[in-house]
Each structure stands twice: as C-alpha cells, then as structure tokens.
Design an enzyme around this catalytic site. Structure first.
Site, PDB file in Angstrom:
ATOM      1  N   GLN A 184      -9.041  -6.573 -10.813  1.00 35.16           N
ATOM      2  CA  GLN A 184      -9.671  -5.398 -10.213  1.00 35.16           C
ATOM      3  C   GLN A 184      -9.318  -4.121 -10.979  1.00 35.16           C
ATOM      4  O   GLN A 184     -10.185  -3.342 -11.350  1.00 35.16           O
ATOM      5  CB  GLN A 184      -9.222  -5.282  -8.756  1.00 35.16           C
TER       6      GLN A 184
ATOM      7  N   HIS B  50       0.840  -1.204   0.000  1.00 33.73           N
ATOM      8  CA  HIS B  50       0.000   0.000   0.000  1.00 33.73           C
ATOM      9  C   HIS B  50       0.876   1.255   0.000  1.00 33.73           C
ATOM     10  O   HIS B  50       0.584   2.224  -0.701  1.00 33.73           O
ATOM     11  CB  HIS B  50      -0.880   0.043   1.258  1.00 33.73           C
TER      12      HIS B  50
ATOM     13  N   LYS C 132      -1.201  -6.186  -8.234  1.00 24.55           N
ATOM     14  CA  LYS C 132      -1.503  -7.395  -7.452  1.00 24.55           C
ATOM     15  C   LYS C 132      -2.937  -7.876  -7.718  1.00 24.55           C
ATOM     16  O   LYS C 132      -3.202  -9.060  -7.830  1.00 24.55           O
ATOM     17  CB  LYS C 132      -1.301  -7.062  -5.972  1.00 24.55           C
TER      18      LYS C 132
ATOM     19  N   SER D 213      -2.848  -7.965   2.920  1.00 23.88           N
ATOM     20  CA  SER D 213      -3.365  -7.812   4.285  1.00 23.88           C
ATOM     21  C   SER D 213      -3.748  -9.164   4.875  1.00 23.88           C
ATOM     22  O   SER D 213      -3.826  -9.323   6.086  1.00 23.88           O
ATOM     23  CB  SER D 213      -4.588  -6.893   4.278  1.00 23.88           C
TER      24      SER D 213
HETATM   25  P1  AMP Z   1      -6.625  -3.619  -0.432  1.00 26.78           P
HETATM   26  O1  AMP Z   1      -6.462  -2.816   0.816  1.00 26.78           O
HETATM   27  O2  AMP Z   1      -6.151  -5.019  -0.307  1.00 26.78           O
HETATM   28  O3  AMP Z   1      -7.983  -3.470  -1.047  1.00 26.78           O
HETATM   29  O4  AMP Z   1      -5.613  -2.956  -1.473  1.00 26.78           O
HETATM   30  C1  AMP Z   1      -5.634  -1.594  -1.771  1.00 26.78           C
HETATM   31  C2  AMP Z   1      -4.789  -1.343  -2.983  1.00 26.78           C
HETATM   32  O5  AMP Z   1      -3.451  -1.762  -2.708  1.00 26.78           O
HETATM   33  C3  AMP Z   1      -5.240  -2.127  -4.222  1.00 26.78           C
HETATM   34  O6  AMP Z   1      -5.139  -1.298  -5.373  1.00 26.78           O
HETATM   35  C4  AMP Z   1      -4.274  -3.262  -4.273  1.00 26.78           C
HETATM   36  O7  AMP Z   1      -4.078  -3.774  -5.567  1.00 26.78           O
HETATM   37  C5  AMP Z   1      -3.017  -2.608  -3.745  1.00 26.78           C
HETATM   38  N1  AMP Z   1      -2.087  -3.621  -3.244  1.00 26.78           N
HETATM   39  C6  AMP Z   1      -2.356  -4.584  -2.336  1.00 26.78           C
HETATM   40  N2  AMP Z   1      -1.286  -5.381  -2.170  1.00 26.78           N
HETATM   41  C7  AMP Z   1      -0.322  -4.919  -2.994  1.00 26.78           C
HETATM   42  C8  AMP Z   1       1.007  -5.312  -3.296  1.00 26.78           C
HETATM   43  N3  AMP Z   1       1.574  -6.365  -2.722  1.00 26.78           N
HETATM   44  N4  AMP Z   1       1.701  -4.591  -4.213  1.00 26.78           N
HETATM   45  C9  AMP Z   1       1.129  -3.522  -4.814  1.00 26.78           C
HETATM   46  N5  AMP Z   1      -0.114  -3.086  -4.586  1.00 26.78           N
HETATM   47  C10 AMP Z   1      -0.837  -3.778  -3.690  1.00 26.78           C
END
Ligand code: AMP
Length: 282
Positions: free
Chosen positions: A153, A35, A149, A186
């Site tokens: 989406q 993030h 990742k 997460s």
């Molecule tokens: P989330 O909180 O899991 O919904 O993720 C929020 C944003 O962070 C989304 O756009 C995800 O694709 C991005 N994200 C989550 N994990 C990673 C990662 N390991 N590398 C890059 N972006 C990430």
C-alpha cells in the site's frame, strides 16, 4: 480535538492555520496502538495533525469483509483525543464521493498493484489510490503517515505521489506488534481464541526467513514458510513471497536486489492477516 464530517468544515478550519505544517494519518478506524504510533510521529513532526476515519467501500473486494469491518467511532475518538490529535475527519461515503464511487484517478502504478496482494484482492489498490488521492486533495497535508505493515500500500501511494507530482512527503512508520509478535491489525479482534493463540507463527516465519538467508535458497525459504504457516488447524497461507522492495517482483536469488522484503498473507479461519519484514536493505 475538533471533529468534522464535511469537507467544507474541515477546510475552513485548516484555512485558519495557513503556513503551518500539517501531518495527516488516514485510517479506517478500529484504532489500535499501531495507528497511535502513526499519530505520535505526526504530532512530533508537525504543527497540526489530522486523522481521518473512513471505511472506504471501494477498496473491499469482498462485501462481507466490508460489512464485518469493525466500526468503533466513539472509542476511536477518545483514543485520538488522548493522543493529542488536533482534528478528526470522519466523512460519510456520500461526502467522500459526491459524484459516486466510480469517479477515479488515473495513475501509472508500474505494475506494483499486480504483485503480491494484487493477485488475491482484485480492485483493492484502485480503491486505495482513489481514496488516498481524494483525501490528500481535501487535507493538503505537508506529510502523510502510513504504516510499513501495509508494505504494498505505501509503495503504491509513493508511486502515486511521484507520478502525479503531489507536494506531500510520505513518512513510513515501522510495524507495531503485540508482545507475542503478531502485527497489530483492526482485524485481529475477529480472531477466535484458538486462532489468536497460533497467530505468532506469522512473525516467526518472517524471522526464520531472515535467519535462513545465508543457508537456504529463496525458493527453499518460501517453501518452508508456506509449510509452517499451514500447520495449525484452520490456518492457510495464501502466499509467502520474497520480493524486490522497489518493484515488488519476486526475486530468485538473494543477490538479485539490495532491498529484499518477505511478505505474506495468511487465512486464520475467516480472518485474513498480512505481515512483512525487510530482510535486506543497503
Ligand atoms: P487501516 O486503518 O488498517 O487502513 O490502517 C491505517 C494506517 O495504519 C495504514 O497506513 C496502516 O499501514 C497503518 N497500520 C495498521 N496497522 C499497523 C501496525 N501494526 N503498525 C504500524 N502501522 C499500522
């Protein structure tokens, strides 16, 4: 960093910065370096950066997954402050969906939501489209930052932006990984020690797919990966598929597309992990 929990407060603040560029990073919290990489990109490219933390109930197709989703607002807030984020938006469900969670937006996703994750997480992308659309209407950012990742989406959100002619530039940030290759997520904190130990096999399977492009057929690569991903105790791959990166439809031959992506979802015990790799892009 200023924190807002209501739309009105956030918009009042943003009004003060009219004419400035705004980078926006939507998240569900439990922030990790993946993030933070998104925040860093936004901070570099915009006058102001807004991060949202909202565990969106409408994108969880399994209630226990929603209940178990880590919530760490205080620690998240400290991380954002340290990164230099300007504004944090952390609304309640009521604030996000004042007319109830059923209210949604109609978008022609051209079947993108039916591929890959779509077969295993019914309704998930409807929830994602609903929440990102609402957040974009609230924040009205210049640029939206999402991670590679979640390949499907960001592809779906790109289609939503195009189809609704929304005035925002989507910036996709590459996958951030732990030292051993596991894509940061997460959900990783929920892995048991034994499951965490084996987790690098997912990245290995993706790298192996890339290596085998010249010597094996698409079907052979997929079959091989599925076999390897199921080897450790408690590991169960849901899919390992090689697709066209634009349509997300499976390909049969390497030459079927000039943008080829391998994507996978694997159950490591009770935790579902996803990952992907661009195998070819010209
Ligand atoms: P989330 O909180 O899991 O919904 O993720 C929020 C944003 O962070 C989304 O756009 C995800 O694709 C991005 N994200 C989550 N994990 C990673 C990662 N390991 N590398 C890059 N972006 C990430």
């Amino acid at each position: 960093m200023k924190t807002f929990t209501t739309v009105k407060e956030l918009q009042n603040e943003l009004k003060k910065h009219k004419g400035k560029s705004i980078g926006f990073v939507p998240t569900m919290g439990a922030l990790h370096s993946g993030h933070i990489a998104l925040m860093k990109n936004s901070l570099k490219e915009n006058d102001f950066t807004v991060c949202s933390i909202f565990v969106n109930p409408t994108q969880f197709n399994v209630k226990s997954d929603l209940d178990k989703y880590p919530r760490t607002l205080k620690a998240d807030s400290e991380k954002l402050q340290k990164a230099g984020v300007d504004f944090l938006f952390a609304p309640s469900v009521k604030e996000m969906y004042p007319k109830g969670t059923k209210e949604t937006v109609k978008v022609n996703l051209k079947g993108l939501d039916k591929q890959m994750e779509g077969q295993f997480r019914p309704g998930h992308f409807e929830g994602v489209v609903q929440v990102v659309h609402r957040l974009l209407k609230i924040v009205k950012p210049t640029r939206l930052y999402m991670g590679q990742k979640d390949f499907q989406q960001f592809t779906i959100i790109a289609q939503m932006i195009k189809s609704l002619r929304m005035k925002v530039e989507l910036v996709v940030v590459k996958i951030q990984r732990a030292k051993d290759g596991l894509a940061l997520s997460s959900r990783n904190v929920r892995l048991t020690e034994a499951k965490r130990k084996w987790a690098p096999i997912i990245y290995k399977a993706l790298k192996e797919a890339k290596r085998s492009m010249k010597s094996k057929s698409v079907a052979e690569v997929e079959e091989n990966a599925m076999k390897n991903l199921g080897k450790p105790r408690g590991y169960e791959p849901e899919y390992f598929t090689i697709v066209d990166g634009y349509t997300l439809k499976p390909i049969e031959n390497w030459d079927d597309s000039d943008y080829v992506v391998a994507a996978t979802a694997v159950w490591a015990g009770k935790v579902r992990l996803i990952d992907n790799m661009i195998l070819k892009q010209s």
